[in-house]
Structures are given as C-alpha cells and as structure tokens.
Write a protein that holds these residues in place. Sequence first.
Motif: not given
Length: 102
Positions: A6-20, A66-67, A71-73
């Motif tokens: 799993r890679f990305g923001s530690l604060d899942r509340r900041l990401d409104a999109h489901p993970p890729t 790339a996405k 997009e920071g997803q």
Amino acid sequence: MPACRRFGSLDRRLDAHPPTVMTLDEFEAIRLIDGEGLSQQQCAQRMEVARATVQAIYAEARKKLAKCLVEGQELLIEGGDYILCDGENRSCSCHKCCGKRL
C-alpha cells in the motif's frame, strides 16, 4: 509478494477516491522489466505467459502508476492471476529459490 503493498497518504480521509489497485501480475511485470531490466520477452518467459500478454499487463501497470503519481491517488497491490513459488517446487520458473538458472 511485495514487502509493502500500500502506497499513498497515511491519512486516508484526505483521499476522496478509492485506491488504484495494481494486481500482483502487474507488479511482477514492473519489477522484472523496470526493476531488473529484463526485456518483455524475458519477462514473458519468467512469468510463463506470452509476450503479448506481458505487453498488455505492463501497459496497464504503467497507466496505474502514472495515475497514482499524477493524481496523488493511493496505490494498493493485491489480486490478479498468479501462482506464488513456495521455494520447494522444483518445476517453477522463479530461477532463484528452486535451483534453476536462466
């Protein structure tokens, strides 16, 4: 199996999109081609699939990367069509733990 899936923001509340979601076979294509520097043909042999199949898997994996970068997803690695080597199977093609050489 990748050590980190799993890679990305530690604060899942900041990401409104489901993970890729990147499948394990897509991860393996990226690992072999970009990480180990194999050609698509060599990757296909290692993964025991057709070169055209590797080409399609690799193209989809790169789109997902790339996405996530653009997009920071969040990226989640799981699922896909695969068989993991347990280190005991003498007929597998991992070429590492089972004593086979390229």
